[in-house]
Design an enzyme around this catalytic site. Structure first.
Site, PDB file in Angstrom:
ATOM      1  CG  HIS A 114      -1.748  -1.195   1.388  1.00 39.47           C
ATOM      2  ND1 HIS A 114      -2.644  -1.617   0.438  1.00 39.47           N
ATOM      3  CD2 HIS A 114      -1.807  -2.116   2.390  1.00 39.47           C
ATOM      4  CE1 HIS A 114      -3.237  -2.728   0.847  1.00 39.47           C
ATOM      5  NE2 HIS A 114      -2.738  -3.048   2.031  1.00 39.47           N
ATOM      6  CD  GLU A 166      -3.172  -3.511   5.877  1.00 39.55           C
ATOM      7  OE1 GLU A 166      -4.405  -3.582   5.803  1.00 39.55           O
ATOM      8  OE2 GLU A 166      -2.407  -3.993   5.012  1.00 39.55           O
ATOM      9  CG  HIS A 225       0.860  -6.710   3.439  1.00 41.43           C
ATOM     10  ND1 HIS A 225       1.169  -5.458   2.941  1.00 41.43           N
ATOM     11  CD2 HIS A 225      -0.487  -6.796   3.409  1.00 41.43           C
ATOM     12  CE1 HIS A 225       0.052  -4.816   2.636  1.00 41.43           C
ATOM     13  NE2 HIS A 225      -0.973  -5.615   2.909  1.00 41.43           N
ATOM     14  NE  ARG A 251      -5.641  -7.737  -6.497  1.00 45.99           N
ATOM     15  CZ  ARG A 251      -6.514  -7.079  -7.255  1.00 45.99           C
ATOM     16  NH1 ARG A 251      -6.167  -6.688  -8.466  1.00 45.99           N
ATOM     17  NH2 ARG A 251      -7.717  -6.834  -6.809  1.00 45.99           N
TER      18      ARG A 251
END
Length: 323
Positions: free
Chosen positions: A104, A121, A179, A199
């Protein structure tokens, strides 16, 4: 019209994902048909806005509450400075299969869609099958050049670090961390209010529409923190009853795990709302005007102006605020 503050519970927005399953039914959640990978439990985003199911504000969307009650409910820090929305997105994830390898961006990345935030996150592992693992960062010494070559040559997995996981593990995942959750885990996710994912690799599998899902190689290579993102992980299974253990801390959220055996007296502050994710057990939440039963898998938004509240029972709770 003035509304006295009370803990808000929302109807989750369920998202079908190629990697999802039916595990969220264990929490008593009503799932639509299909492979449900994400339950957006508290959300104020164009791709999913949750609506209140309890009390005087029942039927109202989180966006409507934001517009009507503003800083009174959310607190002086409870807004995204970039887009004015509720700053966090709270999810439960059922990983019946491996998620894509992804990364991200941060808030400063120039490729973000207009009005969208970056995404830092954290994960709290609610359940993990024996042998479950995640992908968590690059192996030592992997540079952009190494990774770009590995992507082109179909050997990206050689560059990635795999980590075994168990229930109770906590992972902090700052923007820039490569991740992927893998099959066999159920996760509570607290994140910036963003739906931007790049992605890197998706196992060459078709999506729900039968077509290969889009990859975002250039954006991914641009935003990865090759020298380290500040990611951190910890075991939390030794959290003492009556204490609160900080399991993730960032500019966007402070997340703590609490184990309640009996009664715990707490309070909100004018600076921030409080989000409670009930990770296990059962009990009740009481405040000056009432009480609610608590069960595993439920999520509540406590307004900043609620004041004193009490948790009672045998509970594991993940508590989040804006620092």
């Amino acid at each position: 019209m003035s509304v006295r503050p009370y803990p808000l519970q929302f109807k989750p927005e369920m998202k079908e994902r190629i990697w999802g399953g039916r595990a969220l039914e264990r929490f008593g959640l009503q799932l639509p048909e299909g492979s449900i990978g994400e339950g957006w439990m508290i959300g104020d985003h164009p791709n999913g806005t949750t609506r209140v199911i309890n009390g005087e504000l029942a039927g109202k969307g989180l966006d409507e509450i934001r517009q009507a009650y503003g800083r009174e409910f959310f607190g002086s820090r409870g807004f995204s400075e970039k887009n004015g929305r509720f700053p966090l997105l709270i999810k439960l994830l059922d990983c019946n299969d491996d998620l894509s390898v992804q990364v991200h961006p941060n808030d400063q990345y120039g490729g973000l869609p207009e009005g969208e935030l970056g995404k830092t996150e954290m994960w709290y592992i609610l359940d993990a099958k024996p042998g479950a693992k995640i992908i968590y960062g690059l192996k030592d010494g992997v540079t952009r050049e190494h990774l770009e070559s590995a992507v082109q040559e179909g050997r990206i997995m050689d560059c990635l670090q795999e980590v075994p996981v168990e229930a109770g593990d906590a992972f902090y995942i700052p923007a820039g961390t490569v991740h992927a959750l893998c099959a066999g885990v159920v996760v509570a996710e607290i994140q910036q209010n963003s739906d931007t994912t790049y992605r890197l690799y998706d196992y060459n599998r078709p999506g729900l529409d039968g077509k290969l899902r889009e990859l975002h190689i250039e954006d991914s290579l641009n935003v990865i923190a090759y020298e380290g993102s500040g990611a951190a992980r910890m075991k939390t299974d030794n959290t003492a009853p009556g204490s609160w253990l900080t399991i993730a801390e960032s500019p966007y959220f402070l997340v703590q795990k609490g184990v309640i055996e009996g009664v715990s007296q707490l309070a909100t502050s004018p600076e921030s709302f409080v989000v409670l994710v009930i990770a296990g057990g059962s009990g009740k939440l009481s405040w000056s005007d009432g009480e609610l039963a608590l069960n595993a898998g439920e999520c509540f938004l406590l307004p900043a102006n609620l004041g004193s509240y009490e948790l009672a029972g045998s509970l594991t709770v993940i508590r989040s605020v804006v620092p």
